[in-house]
Write an enzyme that holds these catalytic residues in place. Sequence first.
Site, PDB file in Angstrom:
ATOM      1  N   HIS A   1       0.874  -1.175   0.000  1.00 58.50           N
ATOM      2  CA  HIS A   1       0.000   0.000   0.000  1.00 58.50           C
ATOM      3  C   HIS A   1       0.912   1.226   0.000  1.00 58.50           C
ATOM      4  O   HIS A   1       2.034   1.181   0.516  1.00 58.50           O
ATOM      5  CB  HIS A   1      -0.870  -0.035   1.262  1.00 58.50           C
ATOM      6  CG  HIS A   1      -1.898   1.039   1.363  1.00 58.50           C
ATOM      7  ND1 HIS A   1      -1.596   2.340   1.695  1.00 58.50           N
ATOM      8  CD2 HIS A   1      -3.251   0.997   1.206  1.00 58.50           C
ATOM      9  CE1 HIS A   1      -2.702   3.056   1.738  1.00 58.50           C
ATOM     10  NE2 HIS A   1      -3.725   2.280   1.444  1.00 58.50           N
TER      11      HIS A   1
ATOM     12  N   ASP B   1       2.839  -4.140   8.357  1.00 59.19           N
ATOM     13  CA  ASP B   1       1.607  -3.389   8.093  1.00 59.19           C
ATOM     14  C   ASP B   1       0.445  -4.352   8.317  1.00 59.19           C
ATOM     15  O   ASP B   1       0.162  -5.211   7.487  1.00 59.19           O
ATOM     16  CB  ASP B   1       1.640  -2.867   6.660  1.00 59.19           C
ATOM     17  CG  ASP B   1       0.322  -2.246   6.208  1.00 59.19           C
ATOM     18  OD1 ASP B   1      -0.638  -2.221   6.999  1.00 59.19           O
ATOM     19  OD2 ASP B   1       0.254  -1.812   5.047  1.00 59.19           O
TER      20      ASP B   1
ATOM     21  N   GLN C   1      -4.699  -4.919   7.062  1.00 52.18           N
ATOM     22  CA  GLN C   1      -5.619  -5.919   6.533  1.00 52.18           C
ATOM     23  C   GLN C   1      -5.581  -7.217   7.328  1.00 52.18           C
ATOM     24  O   GLN C   1      -6.522  -8.012   7.272  1.00 52.18           O
ATOM     25  CB  GLN C   1      -5.284  -6.217   5.067  1.00 52.18           C
ATOM     26  CG  GLN C   1      -5.441  -5.028   4.142  1.00 52.18           C
ATOM     27  CD  GLN C   1      -6.863  -4.526   4.069  1.00 52.18           C
ATOM     28  OE1 GLN C   1      -7.809  -5.287   4.180  1.00 52.18           O
ATOM     29  NE2 GLN C   1      -7.013  -3.234   3.887  1.00 52.18           N
TER      30      GLN C   1
ATOM     31  N   LYS D   1     -10.771  -0.791  10.279  1.00 54.09           N
ATOM     32  CA  LYS D   1     -10.768  -2.075   9.587  1.00 54.09           C
ATOM     33  C   LYS D   1     -10.925  -3.240  10.552  1.00 54.09           C
ATOM     34  O   LYS D   1     -10.848  -4.404  10.168  1.00 54.09           O
ATOM     35  CB  LYS D   1      -9.491  -2.219   8.751  1.00 54.09           C
ATOM     36  CG  LYS D   1      -9.433  -1.165   7.641  1.00 54.09           C
ATOM     37  CD  LYS D   1      -8.296  -1.359   6.679  1.00 54.09           C
ATOM     38  CE  LYS D   1      -8.329  -0.260   5.618  1.00 54.09           C
ATOM     39  NZ  LYS D   1      -7.278  -0.408   4.602  1.00 54.09           N
TER      40      LYS D   1
ATOM     41  N   CYS E   1      -4.817   2.176  -3.741  1.00 47.90           N
ATOM     42  CA  CYS E   1      -3.637   2.779  -3.111  1.00 47.90           C
ATOM     43  C   CYS E   1      -2.433   1.850  -3.241  1.00 47.90           C
ATOM     44  O   CYS E   1      -1.605   1.743  -2.323  1.00 47.90           O
ATOM     45  CB  CYS E   1      -3.894   3.123  -1.643  1.00 47.90           C
ATOM     46  SG  CYS E   1      -5.109   4.421  -1.415  1.00 47.90           S
TER      47      CYS E   1
END
Length: 407
Positions: free
Chosen positions: A122, A201, A204, A227, A365
């Site tokens: 991303h 990261d 997700q 999220k 993104c």
Amino acid sequence: MSFDVEAVRAQFPILSRRIDGNPLVYLDNAATTQKPQCVIDALVDYYTQCNSNVHRGAHRLADEATTRFEAARDQVARFINAGQREEVIWTSGTTEAINIVAHGLAQQLSAGDEVVATELEHHANLVTWQQACAKAGATLNIAPIFDTGELDQHAFAACLSNRTRLVAFPHVSNSLGTVNPVGTMVAKVRELAPRALVLVDGAQGVAHGGVDVQALGCDFYAFSGHKLFGPTGVGVLWGRESILAEWPVWQTGGEMISSVSYQSAEWNRLPYRLEAGTPNIAGVIGLGEAVRWFGELDLAGLQSHEAALLARAEALATDFDGLRVVGTAPQKAGVLSFLMDGGHPADVGFLLDRQGIAIRTGHHCAEPLMNRLGVPGTARASFSIYNRLDEVDALFAALDKVRFMLA
């Protein structure tokens, strides 16, 4: 005992909406998840019962707000198995969390140092390292993927050396759903790049459950509340206490100082030294409630349910003429990115919306990733625990109509 998706759905008011007369089928969960009633109630209760600033007040409302605010920190620390609560730093989201690390790293890098990211990133986990390296004259190396969207682990290992100072990669790709083997990759970094820190990261990954930062072995893990069934505008940077206690401060102002004169200042202890100014108090409280709610669900059951949703979508996609799945890594989580013959992704998304189906279109993104795959972007359906199998069927029934309209 099977996962009771109807009981879960009943807790999300927005899922009863209709769009142009059609039942809402919400399949844009990689962009943001919907919020259960208990999270909405937590936000309203804060504003109606104890709205106040935290930590410094000398009255009942401030005490109650501070108690709820810090209880949320405890809740998140338990949820990700942090070594201690002070390792949980509140941010505005994954992007700010990554920027805190990049800001500090830029002050530590020198010419000849290297940072490693991947082709899956991303923009928030790519542009930040571009800027940090540019300031210091360091080099950003990008580990490649296969055409399936799976990271090439041999090439990843080849990017690592004693010059590597930080390695950053996603737990789960937001664009393709690829699940990276975090533990294996961290172990490889420790072996081949012993000076390097590792940032994951988790934007997700966190909503799929089972995140244990100690077991993963990374140094930083970042994620967003929205999220994870929580509010927008709040997120978490987890980092090892030994690192965060000495990390360069991100912003200066109130709360993050222990003493100030007109000529100098001394920084506060963790976690406050990295939390300048009035925080998103309601958002933090709402995130704490989201984590409590999610943590009480049957983890194995919800993961099995999500896997069934993706399996149904991939099976239907295989039998759908003129549809190509983009991203076919063997390990995936909840994302079906695709292209349709004769239809731009934006047109597909528009025609699905008219039938009540909410997806996302574009490069998500992740423009360099789309360029690497040779596509202008994709249509992306992303699934969560409140989606039903019949909603996957509804997506493909709607796509059949789209195919007819685009013919």
